[in-house]
Design a protein around this motif. Sequence first.
Motif, short mmCIF file in Angstrom:
data_model
loop_
_atom_site.label_atom_id
_atom_site.label_comp_id
_atom_site.label_asym_id
_atom_site.label_seq_id
_atom_site.Cartn_x
_atom_site.Cartn_y
_atom_site.Cartn_z
N TYR A 76 13.22 24.90 51.87
CA TYR A 76 11.86 24.80 52.39
C TYR A 76 11.80 25.26 53.85
N TYR A 77 12.69 24.73 54.68
CA TYR A 77 12.65 25.03 56.11
C TYR A 77 12.88 26.51 56.40
N SER A 78 13.77 27.12 55.68
CA SER A 78 14.08 28.52 55.97
C SER A 78 12.91 29.45 55.71
N GLN A 79 11.95 29.02 54.91
CA GLN A 79 10.77 29.83 54.59
C GLN A 79 9.56 29.49 55.46
N ALA A 80 9.65 28.45 56.25
CA ALA A 80 8.49 27.97 57.02
C ALA A 80 8.52 28.55 58.44
N SER A 81 7.49 29.29 58.80
CA SER A 81 7.45 29.91 60.12
C SER A 81 7.38 28.87 61.24
N TRP A 82 6.70 27.73 60.99
CA TRP A 82 6.63 26.69 62.02
C TRP A 82 8.02 26.21 62.41
N PHE A 83 8.94 26.17 61.42
CA PHE A 83 10.29 25.71 61.68
C PHE A 83 11.01 26.65 62.64
N TRP A 84 10.84 27.94 62.45
CA TRP A 84 11.52 28.93 63.30
C TRP A 84 10.91 28.96 64.70
N ILE A 85 9.63 28.72 64.78
CA ILE A 85 9.01 28.62 66.11
C ILE A 85 9.55 27.37 66.83
N LYS A 86 9.67 26.28 66.08
CA LYS A 86 10.23 25.05 66.66
C LYS A 86 11.67 25.30 67.10
N MET A 87 12.44 26.02 66.31
CA MET A 87 13.82 26.32 66.69
C MET A 87 13.86 27.14 67.98
N ALA A 88 12.90 28.04 68.15
CA ALA A 88 12.83 28.83 69.39
C ALA A 88 12.54 27.90 70.57
N LEU A 89 11.66 26.93 70.38
CA LEU A 89 11.37 25.97 71.44
C LEU A 89 12.60 25.13 71.77
N VAL A 90 13.34 24.73 70.75
CA VAL A 90 14.57 23.97 70.97
C VAL A 90 15.59 24.83 71.73
N ALA A 91 15.67 26.10 71.39
CA ALA A 91 16.58 27.01 72.11
C ALA A 91 16.19 27.09 73.59
N LEU A 92 14.89 27.15 73.87
CA LEU A 92 14.43 27.16 75.27
C LEU A 92 14.80 25.86 75.97
N LEU A 93 14.72 24.74 75.25
CA LEU A 93 15.11 23.46 75.83
C LEU A 93 16.61 23.43 76.14
N VAL A 94 17.41 24.03 75.28
CA VAL A 94 18.85 24.09 75.54
C VAL A 94 19.12 24.94 76.78
N VAL A 95 18.42 26.06 76.92
CA VAL A 95 18.56 26.90 78.12
C VAL A 95 18.15 26.09 79.35
N TYR A 96 17.04 25.38 79.27
CA TYR A 96 16.56 24.52 80.36
C TYR A 96 17.63 23.49 80.72
N HIS A 97 18.21 22.88 79.69
CA HIS A 97 19.26 21.88 79.90
C HIS A 97 20.43 22.47 80.69
N PHE A 98 20.90 23.64 80.27
CA PHE A 98 22.04 24.25 80.96
C PHE A 98 21.67 24.76 82.36
N TYR A 99 20.42 25.15 82.55
CA TYR A 99 19.99 25.51 83.90
C TYR A 99 20.02 24.28 84.80
N CYS A 100 19.65 23.13 84.26
CA CYS A 100 19.78 21.88 85.02
C CYS A 100 21.23 21.65 85.43
N GLY A 101 22.16 21.89 84.52
CA GLY A 101 23.58 21.76 84.84
C GLY A 101 24.00 22.72 85.94
N TYR A 102 23.47 23.93 85.91
CA TYR A 102 23.72 24.91 86.97
C TYR A 102 23.20 24.40 88.31
N CYS A 103 22.01 23.82 88.30
CA CYS A 103 21.44 23.26 89.53
C CYS A 103 22.29 22.13 90.07
N ILE A 104 22.79 21.29 89.17
CA ILE A 104 23.66 20.18 89.60
C ILE A 104 24.89 20.72 90.33
#
Length: 143
Positions: A76-104
């Motif tokens: 089901y998830y692999s066919q749902a576009s909302w899921f892939w958009i959410k995954m893109a948002l999660v990927a941005l959050l991971v980048v944000y997380h690691f940028y915070c680590g860089y700032c630290i």
Amino acid sequence: MLWLKAFHIIAVVCWFAMLFYLPRLFVYHAMSEDQTSRERFKIMERKLYRGIGTPSMIATIVLGFGTAFHGGAWAYYSQASWFWIKMALVALLVVYHFYCGYCIKRFAREQSMPGHVFFRVFNELPVFLLVGAVILVVLKQPT
């Protein structure tokens, strides 16, 4: 399946606690004028990031994939576009997380950092990503 979802939600809440609070510490750190305060912020930032943030991020991702692959849900998830958009948002959050680590790391080395105004704006970014992800998950739109 419900246990996976429950622990996933708990991990997300813990991760977002760090994503909301750590940049606020950056605001105060950037505004600090004495060495004692700067040293205190370095310790707080490091402990929050390593002790709560990173373990919660890992748990969020692992448990999230666990729920996505549990009981054939992936079909089901692999066919749902909302899921892939959410995954893109999660990927941005991971980048944000690691940028915070860089700032630290830069704060710890007392290297040049953006000012408190930058971090006040930076602090708001995860709110928008959270709102988007929650709306996608609840409404499951677009399909």
